[in-house]
Design a protein around this motif. Structure first.
Motif, mmCIF file in Angstrom:
data_model
loop_
_atom_site.group_PDB
_atom_site.id
_atom_site.type_symbol
_atom_site.label_atom_id
_atom_site.label_comp_id
_atom_site.label_asym_id
_atom_site.label_seq_id
_atom_site.Cartn_x
_atom_site.Cartn_y
_atom_site.Cartn_z
ATOM 1 N N ALA A 133 0.833 -1.202 0.000
ATOM 2 C CA ALA A 133 0.000 0.000 0.000
ATOM 3 C C ALA A 133 0.872 1.259 0.000
ATOM 4 O O ALA A 133 0.565 2.244 -0.689
ATOM 5 N N TYR A 134 1.961 1.220 0.758
ATOM 6 C CA TYR A 134 2.901 2.345 0.797
ATOM 7 C C TYR A 134 3.522 2.570 -0.589
ATOM 8 O O TYR A 134 3.598 3.707 -1.079
ATOM 9 N N SER A 135 3.945 1.487 -1.243
ATOM 10 C CA SER A 135 4.556 1.590 -2.575
ATOM 11 C C SER A 135 3.549 2.089 -3.601
ATOM 12 O O SER A 135 3.903 2.860 -4.508
ATOM 13 N N PHE A 136 2.292 1.663 -3.472
ATOM 14 C CA PHE A 136 1.248 2.116 -4.393
ATOM 15 C C PHE A 136 1.085 3.636 -4.313
ATOM 16 O O PHE A 136 0.951 4.311 -5.349
ATOM 17 N N THR A 137 1.110 4.185 -3.112
ATOM 18 C CA THR A 137 0.987 5.639 -2.942
ATOM 19 C C THR A 137 2.108 6.370 -3.655
ATOM 20 O O THR A 137 1.882 7.396 -4.318
ATOM 21 N N LEU A 138 3.335 5.840 -3.556
ATOM 22 C CA LEU A 138 4.472 6.453 -4.243
ATOM 23 C C LEU A 138 4.330 6.314 -5.755
ATOM 24 O O LEU A 138 4.625 7.238 -6.509
ATOM 25 N N ARG A 184 8.226 -0.116 3.574
ATOM 26 C CA ARG A 184 7.520 1.059 4.078
ATOM 27 C C ARG A 184 8.489 2.007 4.779
ATOM 28 O O ARG A 184 9.284 1.597 5.618
ATOM 29 N N GLY A 185 8.437 3.294 4.390
ATOM 30 C CA GLY A 185 9.283 4.310 5.000
ATOM 31 C C GLY A 185 10.606 4.550 4.295
ATOM 32 O O GLY A 185 11.337 5.467 4.656
ATOM 33 N N ASP A 186 10.914 3.734 3.253
ATOM 34 C CA ASP A 186 12.208 3.845 2.573
ATOM 35 C C ASP A 186 12.171 4.733 1.332
ATOM 36 O O ASP A 186 13.154 4.798 0.592
ATOM 37 N N GLY A 187 11.083 5.411 1.104
ATOM 38 C CA GLY A 187 10.908 6.161 -0.134
ATOM 39 C C GLY A 187 11.961 7.204 -0.424
ATOM 40 O O GLY A 187 12.256 7.485 -1.583
ATOM 41 N N ALA A 188 12.569 7.784 0.611
ATOM 42 C CA ALA A 188 13.551 8.847 0.420
ATOM 43 C C ALA A 188 14.983 8.326 0.349
ATOM 44 O O ALA A 188 15.906 9.079 0.059
#
Length: 515
Positions: A133-138, A184-188
């Motif tokens: 779900a987190y990756s989908f948002t990105l 999750r949380g690794d986007g940056a």
């Protein structure tokens, strides 16, 4: 006596020299031959060892990121596919193959995906629906992935599943779930945790991929390391390939001759449709029978072979010929048929004027059309010229308008064309809404209230099958599919390259390559 001795000595020396010349160079002994053979074998073994030690080298841009949600280039995006798995990957037949996903269920606008048990990221943490779900948002906010996810309104995670909600029913929506899954949380982060075949690190300014301990790939990894070469420092990647610095290079246009690169080549199925658009509001092409006449005169095979240097497949129907669902269609090759085209024209009251070698209508106006093409695309210009030649040979006058992109777009938006050459990259779910929706970017000249538009959305929602839709499309012919382009994977002749590269994962089997 001394003179006689001296004379005998000279005679002896002369004979000795003569005999030596007559014998020539002594023949090579068996020992010498064995030594040379041993040297050849040793050199061969050394070359083999060097090839075995030679790493696979791929290209990337150090000025860009390998984080799939921070990168802006297609080149780095393809590399990141080695680092990050998706729920599904798209194979060469445009089918969704489970990767992180175990299975899925589609009910109307609800798409539910169950994950495989026991899968972990490269840092050892388990992959959960929350990470998806987190990756989908990105992905929804990423320029590289948002278009493919435009029909997915939301994503929610439960204890062991992920639920996607569609805006419009789509029986092929699962094909859109090929976005990268990161923790999750690794986007940056520069290198988010993934579950791909490799992990990345930067060593002394060089990027190196190392086989991941945690991976969804169960096969043996022939390549434990892959080196990345910074293409930003080099002008010609094909030269790097020819000199052996680069192991392989993907060219989406596929226009470079393999002989010039001193490389082998594998074709890659793309989903880029080259088409001829009709202006349904023009004097001529509001009539579907005249659109059909043009279809019978245009040689799709010639366009694929000549304008695209055999790096395209002629379109026998509206869908990509490599799509697995086309196997059920009984389509004949799209051959030209000037006689049938002539019959259609005459039935629509167009008379051939032999003195002018042109068709004219019943009010004596000659059939004369404007064909619009973007001058900046050489392949499409070639295709336009081939179309003009075919139509004029049949008696239809064509004014070819080859203009820059801004003028091309302006003419399309203002309906200033009869025909135009265009290209659309379709998403993996075979989404033709660019043609059949009011917000579509390729709907120029199409009557959006026509039966083919309704038929497409009925097909998309599963109300009619592919054969029924193709039948309606061929009858209406809202636009004319010409060919689907192919990309080229050029690779070193010394590389043991196997497998079929596909649009969604160009380096899908890089782990099995070796020299």
């Amino acid at each position: 006596m001394k003179k006689l001795s001296a004379l005998l000595l000279c005679l002896f020396l002369f004979c000795a020299a003569f005999c030596a010349c007559d014998r020539g160079v002594p023949p090579q002994t068996d020992a010498t031959a064995e030594t040379n053979e041993a040297e050849i074998e040793s050199a061969t073994e050394t070359e083999t060892q060097n090839n075995e030690e030679r790493p696979v080298t791929l290209g990337m841009y150090s000025t860009d990121s390998l984080n799939p949600y921070k990168t802006g280039s297609e080149t780095n995006r393809r590399i990141s596919a080695l680092l990050y798995d998706s729920l599904f990957r798209i194979n060469e037949n445009f089918e969704a193959v489970p990767s992180i996903a175990e299975n899925y269920e589609l009910e109307g606008k609800k798409l539910t995906v169950a994950l495989r048990n026991g899968l972990c990221f490269s840092d050892g943490n388990e992959i959960t629906p929350s990470d998806v779900a987190y990756s989908f948002t990105l992905a929804k906010s990423s320029p590289l992935y948002s278009a493919g996810l435009s029909n997915i309104a939301s994503c929610t995670d439960s204890a062991d599943k992920v639920i996607f909600t569609l805006s419009v029913e789509d029986i092929f929506a699962v094909n859109c779930l090929d976005f990268p899954i990161i923790e999750r949380g690794d986007g940056a982060k520069e290198f988010p945790a993934g579950s791909g075949r490799y992990t990345a690190k930067k060593k002394g300014g060089t990027y190196i991929l190392t086989a991941a301990e945690q991976s969804t790939i169960e096969e043996e990894m022939e390549q434990s390391h892959i080196e990345l070469l910074d293409l930003a420092q080099h002008e010609n990647p094909l030269y790097l390939l020819r000199t052996g610095v680069l192991s392989c290079y993907f060219d989406e246009d596929g226009q470079a001759a393999a002989s010039k690169t001193d490389a082998s080549v594998a074709k890659v199925n793309l989903n880029s449709l080259v088409f001829l658009g009709f202006n349904s509001e023009s004097e001529y092409f509001s009539n579907p029978k005249l659109r059909r006449a043009v279809s019978l005169l245009v040689d799709r095979q010639e366009i694929a072979a000549t304008a695209y240097d055999a790096m395209a497949k002629e379109a026998d129907c509206v869908f990509n010929p490599d799509w697995s669902n086309c196997a059920s269609l009984q389509n004949a090759k799209s051959a030209t048929n000037a006689v049938e085209a002539e019959t259609l024209l005459e039935k629509e009251n167009y008379i051939y004027a032999y003195s002018n070698n042109k068709y004219r209508s019943k009010n004596f106006e000659f059939f004369e059309i404007r064909l619009l093409v973007n001058s900046e695309n050489k392949s499409r210009v070639k295709a336009a010229k081939l179309i003009r030649t075919r139509l004029e040979k049949a008696g239809i006058k064509v004014n070819l308008s080859s203009v820059d992109f801004d003028s091309y777009k302006y003419a399309l938006e203002n309906g200033d064309f009869d025909l135009y050459l265009g290209e659309v990259r379709l998403s993996a779910n075979m989404d033709f809404t660019p043609f059949f929706s009011s917000a579509g970017k390729a709907n120029y000249g199409i009557n959006l209230s026509s039966s083919v538009c309704d038929a497409y959305f009925d097909f998309k929602s599963g109300k009619i099958d592919v054969s029924t839709f193709v039948g309606v499309f061929d009858e209406e012919l809202a636009f004319l599919p010409l060919c689907y382009r192919e990309g080229a994977m050029y690779y070193s002749r010394a590389l043991k390259y196997e497998g079929a590269p596909c649009m969604g994962d160009i380096f899908s089997n890089a782990y099995s390559w070796s020299f």
